[in-house]
Write an enzyme that holds these catalytic residues in place. Structure first.
Site, PDB file in Angstrom:
ATOM      1  N   ASP A  46       0.829  -1.205   0.000  1.00 17.85           N
ATOM      2  CA  ASP A  46       0.000   0.000   0.000  1.00 17.85           C
ATOM      3  C   ASP A  46       0.860   1.250   0.000  1.00 17.85           C
ATOM      4  O   ASP A  46       1.853   1.338   0.731  1.00 17.85           O
ATOM      5  CB  ASP A  46      -0.918   0.026   1.221  1.00 17.85           C
ATOM      6  N   TYR A  51       2.932  10.312   0.786  1.00 12.77           N
ATOM      7  CA  TYR A  51       4.041   9.822   1.606  1.00 12.77           C
ATOM      8  C   TYR A  51       5.368  10.348   1.065  1.00 12.77           C
ATOM      9  O   TYR A  51       5.965   9.787   0.152  1.00 12.77           O
ATOM     10  CB  TYR A  51       4.058   8.293   1.636  1.00 12.77           C
ATOM     11  N   LYS A  77      -3.259   5.960  -3.383  1.00 16.69           N
ATOM     12  CA  LYS A  77      -4.315   6.905  -3.032  1.00 16.69           C
ATOM     13  C   LYS A  77      -4.465   7.994  -4.100  1.00 16.69           C
ATOM     14  O   LYS A  77      -3.547   8.241  -4.885  1.00 16.69           O
ATOM     15  CB  LYS A  77      -3.988   7.580  -1.690  1.00 16.69           C
TER      16      LYS A  77
END
Length: 337
Positions: A46, A51, A77
């Site tokens: 994931d 990030y 995402k």
């Protein structure tokens, strides 16, 4: 397809630490951590553009570049687009998560939950991850912890934009599934109440852990099961607090949390089990949970997580923490249900 049908195993790899979360991680260490996960048999990874402003995706793309793409699953995402433009990291407004990625790339992060922004985000992630396919797309952080009083208007933008875009991409076979990736229960509850979008599951970080699970149990877990969907549990160690770290929810743990950890640990020590095992196996005991994704920034942590999953925990441990009021009476517990 539901998340349980897509995900290859119940233990995945949470890539937030690869974005230099809390510390400046050397490149070799980051690559070795992903390689350790692969060697240990982990096939679910994931990630998110957020990030480290793309750093985690870039590092994972490098690490997985030589692996057969059909052999692993990637989720990432949407909701933030990373620009080539540089910005002052210290001036970013990241809600409650201000300093989490201060060691990440200085590229400008733009919040964009529109349809066009969603398509761009997916396209950019494909390039950073060096792949031609993203299996699962989660709409990232449409919640109070990032947007405060404005979170409902951000959610509404996503409802009109990202949700519809991902519904379309899923129906066209570009992605296999989509949902929300959040640190709060309320956005999931709200999306489940809508007639329109058809999510396949959710990534819920920090809200279904041994230390904090009451609201998730009350608001969403049973409904997720009823609909045949699934939840990926992120942050199963509650930012490290459960396993002796100083942080809970990305901030210094309160005395109440530290006391709860100490009480659980005293019982775990008596039964000779690790806190990691207790945390992971607690989350996986709920039928809504499709997988858990503890984050790791050091290769040695991977083996610890796998060992924790395999650890034998006596039923007496679960009975004792339930009797002590340390878990919600409604929470399914391993070996007790």
């Amino acid at each position: 397809m539901t998340l349980k049908q897509i995900l290859p195993s119940r233990l995945g790899f949470g890539a937030a630490p690869l974005g230099n979360m809390f510390r400046d991680i050397p490149e070799a260490e980051a690559q070795a951590t992903v390689e350790a996960a692969w060697s240990d048999g982990i096939r679910y990874y994931d990630n998110a553009p957020f990030y480290g402003a793309g750093l985690a995706e870039i590092r994972m793309g490098e690490a997985l570049a030589g692996k057969p793409r059909e052999n692993y699953v990637i989720s990432t995402k949407v909701g933030r687009v990373i620009l080539d433009e540089i910005e002052d990291i210290s001036a970013r407004d990241l809600g409650e998560k201000g300093d989490v990625f201060k060691y990440g790339r200085p590229n400008k992060i733009v919040n964009d939950y529109t349809e066009d922004g969603t398509y761009r985000s997916i396209e950019d992630s494909l390039k950073r991850l060096k792949t031609d396919q993203i299996d699962i797309a989660f709409v990232h952080d449409v919640a109070q912890d990032f947007y405060g009083d404005e979170w409902l208007s951000v959610f509404e933008t996503a409802r009109k934009g990202a949700f519809k875009a991902l519904d379309r991409l899923r129906d066209e076979g570009v992605i296999k599934a989509w949902g929300l990736g959040v640190n709060r229960v309320e956005p999931i509850e709200l999306l489940l109440a809508l007639d329109g979008p058809r999510p396949d599951g959710f990534l819920l970080a920090g809200r279904y852990t041994l230390l904090d699970h009451d609201r998730a149990l009350q608001r969403v877990m049973s409904e997720v099961v009823r609909r045949g969907l699934g939840i990926v549990v992120g942050g199963p160690y509650s930012s490290g607090a459960l396993v002796g770290g100083p942080n809970f929810e990305y901030a210094p743990a309160t005395p109440e949390i530290l006391d709860k950890v100490a009480r659980i640990k005293a019982i775990a020590d008596r039964h000779g089990i690790s806190m990691k095992a207790a945390g992971l196996q607690f989350a996986l005991a709920h039928p809504a949970v499709a997988a858990i994704i503890p984050g790791a920034s050091k290769p040695g942590r991977i083996a610890e997580d796998s060992a924790a999953l395999a650890e034998q925990i006596p039923a007496d441990f679960w009975g004792e923490i339930r009797a002590a009021g340390l878990v919600n009476l409604e929470a399914p517990l391993p070996t007790l249900e």
